[in-house]
Motif scaffolding. Sequence first.
Motif, PDB file in Angstrom:
ATOM      1  N   ASP A   1       0.496 -13.170 -16.813  1.00  0.00           N
ATOM      2  CA  ASP A   1       0.175 -11.855 -16.270  1.00  0.00           C
ATOM      3  C   ASP A   1      -0.886 -12.010 -15.182  1.00  0.00           C
ATOM      4  OD1 ASP A   1      -2.381 -11.984 -17.461  1.00  0.00           O
ATOM      5  OD2 ASP A   1      -1.833 -10.685 -19.137  1.00  0.00           O
ATOM      6  N   THR A   2      -1.313 -10.901 -14.626  1.00  0.00           N
ATOM      7  CA  THR A   2      -2.247 -10.937 -13.501  1.00  0.00           C
ATOM      8  C   THR A   2      -3.654 -11.372 -13.903  1.00  0.00           C
ATOM      9  OG1 THR A   2      -2.648  -8.580 -13.854  1.00  0.00           O
ATOM     10  CG2 THR A   2      -1.001  -9.181 -12.197  1.00  0.00           C
TER      11      THR A   2
ATOM     12  N   PRO B   1       6.521 -15.082  -2.455  1.00  0.00           N
ATOM     13  CA  PRO B   1       5.403 -15.081  -1.508  1.00  0.00           C
ATOM     14  C   PRO B   1       5.878 -14.777  -0.090  1.00  0.00           C
ATOM     15  CG  PRO B   1       5.227 -16.940  -2.993  1.00  0.00           C
ATOM     16  CD  PRO B   1       6.569 -16.306  -3.271  1.00  0.00           C
ATOM     17  N   GLY B   2       5.153 -13.879   0.578  1.00  0.00           N
ATOM     18  CA  GLY B   2       5.521 -13.474   1.929  1.00  0.00           C
ATOM     19  C   GLY B   2       6.489 -12.311   1.977  1.00  0.00           C
ATOM     20  N   GLU B   3       7.007 -11.906   0.828  1.00  0.00           N
ATOM     21  CA  GLU B   3       7.953 -10.792   0.776  1.00  0.00           C
ATOM     22  C   GLU B   3       7.253  -9.517   0.315  1.00  0.00           C
ATOM     23  OE1 GLU B   3      11.029 -10.938   1.811  1.00  0.00           O
ATOM     24  OE2 GLU B   3      11.150 -13.096   2.117  1.00  0.00           O
ATOM     25  N   GLN B   4       7.895  -8.383   0.615  1.00  0.00           N
ATOM     26  CA  GLN B   4       7.357  -7.093   0.185  1.00  0.00           C
ATOM     27  C   GLN B   4       7.142  -7.091  -1.325  1.00  0.00           C
ATOM     28  OE1 GLN B   4       9.936  -3.633  -0.452  1.00  0.00           O
ATOM     29  NE2 GLN B   4       8.839  -2.630   1.222  1.00  0.00           N
ATOM     30  N   GLY B   5       5.983  -6.611  -1.740  1.00  0.00           N
ATOM     31  CA  GLY B   5       5.698  -6.480  -3.154  1.00  0.00           C
ATOM     32  C   GLY B   5       5.008  -7.672  -3.774  1.00  0.00           C
ATOM     33  N   HIS B   6       4.828  -8.745  -3.006  1.00  0.00           N
ATOM     34  CA  HIS B   6       4.112  -9.910  -3.540  1.00  0.00           C
ATOM     35  C   HIS B   6       2.623  -9.768  -3.266  1.00  0.00           C
ATOM     36  CE1 HIS B   6       3.316 -14.062  -4.720  1.00  0.00           C
ATOM     37  NE2 HIS B   6       2.455 -14.071  -3.713  1.00  0.00           N
ATOM     38  N   PHE B   7       1.819  -9.932  -4.319  1.00  0.00           N
ATOM     39  CA  PHE B   7       0.364  -9.912  -4.187  1.00  0.00           C
ATOM     40  C   PHE B   7      -0.217 -11.010  -5.060  1.00  0.00           C
ATOM     41  CE2 PHE B   7       1.611  -5.516  -3.353  1.00  0.00           C
ATOM     42  CZ  PHE B   7       0.874  -5.202  -2.217  1.00  0.00           C
TER      43      PHE B   7
ATOM     44  N   ASN C   1      -3.659  -6.372  -9.348  1.00  0.00           N
ATOM     45  CA  ASN C   1      -4.397  -5.469 -10.234  1.00  0.00           C
ATOM     46  C   ASN C   1      -4.877  -4.235  -9.485  1.00  0.00           C
ATOM     47  OD1 ASN C   1      -4.118  -7.044 -12.539  1.00  0.00           O
ATOM     48  ND2 ASN C   1      -5.985  -8.216 -12.114  1.00  0.00           N
ATOM     49  N   THR C   2      -5.340  -4.436  -8.252  1.00  0.00           N
ATOM     50  CA  THR C   2      -5.776  -3.307  -7.431  1.00  0.00           C
ATOM     51  C   THR C   2      -4.617  -2.369  -7.161  1.00  0.00           C
ATOM     52  OG1 THR C   2      -7.517  -4.623  -6.398  1.00  0.00           O
ATOM     53  CG2 THR C   2      -6.787  -2.652  -5.215  1.00  0.00           C
TER      54      THR C   2
ATOM     55  N   GLY D   1      -1.342   3.834 -10.567  1.00  0.00           N
ATOM     56  CA  GLY D   1      -1.470   4.512 -11.853  1.00  0.00           C
ATOM     57  C   GLY D   1      -0.698   3.857 -12.977  1.00  0.00           C
ATOM     58  N   SER D   2      -0.420   2.561 -12.858  1.00  0.00           N
ATOM     59  CA  SER D   2       0.359   1.874 -13.883  1.00  0.00           C
ATOM     60  C   SER D   2      -0.321   1.933 -15.244  1.00  0.00           C
ATOM     61  CB  SER D   2       0.575   0.414 -13.488  1.00  0.00           C
ATOM     62  OG  SER D   2       1.193  -0.298 -14.537  1.00  0.00           O
TER      63      SER D   2
END
Length: 205
Positions: free
Chosen positions: A40-41, A99-105, A111-112, A118-119
């Motif tokens: 997990d994160t 990595p490098g794609e939309q939605g990757h952090f 977490n931010t 609002g997860s």
Amino acid sequence: MRRTPFAIAAVLALGLGTMAAGVVAPPEIGRPAPAFTLPDTRGAQHSLAQYRGRWVVLEWSNYGCPYVQKHYNSGNIPRQQQKWRDRGVVWLSVMSSAPGEQGHFAPAAMNTESGRMGSNASAVLLDPAGTVGRTYDARTTPHLFVINPQGTLVYMGGIDDVATPRQEDLARARQLVDVALEQATAGRPVSTPTSRPYGCNVKYR
């Protein structure tokens, strides 16, 4: 060297067996859900095996996807996450964007983003290689799977039955995951065990 028909058949059988060994069967209602382990994160490991005896929801997500934003900005998915967590269900959001794609952090940034959206998920799991996503044949964000305490898949498909990114359409949508959980946790058959997932394509590499 001339091969006999028997030898040729043996070579073909060996080749077919090798191909079959590399094929991962897609998930199927009424069958065991594919095993997995993902971080997990916050660095903790989560496996399906550790949740044996509990209901589990897997939600493929991507906070940059307009369809995901529809369900988060309206509060639809966060409400369902909290409702079912309060009833003891483990709700895991899975991020398979490469990595490098939309939605990757990176974990801290994820977490931010989860806080901003609002997860209320039990945990946000990271699958940047897309291994678990492909194992589950996760195609869209969102795409959801419900697994019973015995580890059997009882629902897979969309969060609801109105495939648009517009929040106003939630009023006429049937919340398929919510209904499946209501029925299954009460010991009743799931009336709609599969549905067509809709949303953005999962951003595999």
